[in-house]
Design an enzyme around this catalytic site. Structure first.
Site, mmCIF file in Angstrom:
data_model
loop_
_atom_site.group_PDB
_atom_site.id
_atom_site.type_symbol
_atom_site.label_atom_id
_atom_site.label_comp_id
_atom_site.label_asym_id
_atom_site.label_seq_id
_atom_site.Cartn_x
_atom_site.Cartn_y
_atom_site.Cartn_z
ATOM 1 N N HIS A 148 32.754 35.287 42.354
ATOM 2 C CA HIS A 148 32.093 36.715 42.056
ATOM 3 C C HIS A 148 31.366 37.154 43.323
ATOM 4 C CE1 HIS A 148 33.719 38.045 38.222
ATOM 5 N NE2 HIS A 148 33.358 36.782 37.562
ATOM 6 N N HIS A 188 34.181 29.633 39.832
ATOM 7 C CA HIS A 188 34.298 30.768 39.218
ATOM 8 C C HIS A 188 33.217 32.004 39.531
ATOM 9 C CE1 HIS A 188 36.332 33.548 36.037
ATOM 10 N NE2 HIS A 188 34.836 33.994 36.109
ATOM 11 N N GLU A 189 32.062 31.573 39.279
ATOM 12 C CA GLU A 189 30.993 32.449 39.711
ATOM 13 C C GLU A 189 30.520 32.628 40.985
ATOM 14 O OE1 GLU A 189 29.924 34.054 37.182
ATOM 15 O OE2 GLU A 189 30.890 32.824 35.625
ATOM 16 N N CYS A 212 37.048 35.583 31.706
ATOM 17 C CA CYS A 212 36.099 36.286 32.653
ATOM 18 C C CYS A 212 35.237 37.267 31.700
ATOM 19 C CB CYS A 212 36.359 36.971 33.907
ATOM 20 S SG CYS A 212 35.077 37.648 34.869
#
Length: 194
Positions: free
Chosen positions: A154, A150-151, A108
């Site tokens: 966030h 993954h994003e 990351c």
């Protein structure tokens, strides 16, 4: 304009982000700045909270990864007929996740110098607005789906560290503290805790 990326430890990275609408001020400029920031950091994904914006916006470029792989690895890490994407995701919502999962090492931009094995679903279906604010509902698999997840995490206030086993998290605790204070800086602009 390249923007500083928040380091591990900033509370913004743990915040569930708000939806945005077409009236959001200078959205096109923000998206352009995010792409410049992403490429300036040699990354493949970037979410708005990483640049201190609490909104449901993220970018993914899995085409770079696809282009850097040999043919056998492309088939292994990408879905059929997938050559990667370069896409903007606004107000994304994951609709479905496959039962099939796989584990691959992830890193990351907010947590430089560290990575860990993360198990994620192989395929997802996601609804979002693209950069032209057109509604999309698409399925993605393999590496592209992994980057999107993954994003997406966030904008939900989740870091990949939460998927690591307890022993791994204990082993990297000291490095995480150094990252948060800027003692392990990256090669791109970052904003650290003081």
């Amino acid at each position: 304009m390249i923007l500083p990326i928040l380091s591990y430890g900033h509370s913004m990275l743990r915040k569930k982000c708000e939806e945005i609408d077409e009236a959001y001020p200078e959205l096109a400029v923000l998206i352009a700045n995010m792409w410049e920031t992403l490429y300036g950091a040699n990354g493949c994904g970037l979410a708005a909270p990483q640049i201190n914006q609490p909104i449901r916006l993220f970018l993914v470029d899995s085409k770079i990864t696809f282009n850097n792989l040999e043919e056998p690895d492309r088939k292994k890490y990408f879905g059929p007929d997938d050559e990667g994407v370069v896409e903007t995701f606004i107000n994304a919502k994951i609709l479905n996740r496959s039962a099939k999962d796989w584990t691959v090492e992830e890193g990351c931009l907010s947590i430089p110098h560290l990575s860990g094995d993360v198990k994620r679903p192989w395929e997802i279906e996601i609804e979002y607005l693209d950069r032209h604010l057109n509604k999309q509902v698409r399925k993605f698999a393999g590496t592209t789906a992994r980057m999107i997840q993954h994003e997406y995490d966030h904008i939900e206030g989740i870091l990949y560290l939460e998927y690591l086993n307890l022993l791994k998290r204990k082993l990297i605790k000291g490095k995480l503290e150094k990252i948060s204070k800027g003692k392990l800086p990256a090669s791109y602009p970052m904003k650290f805790l003081k």
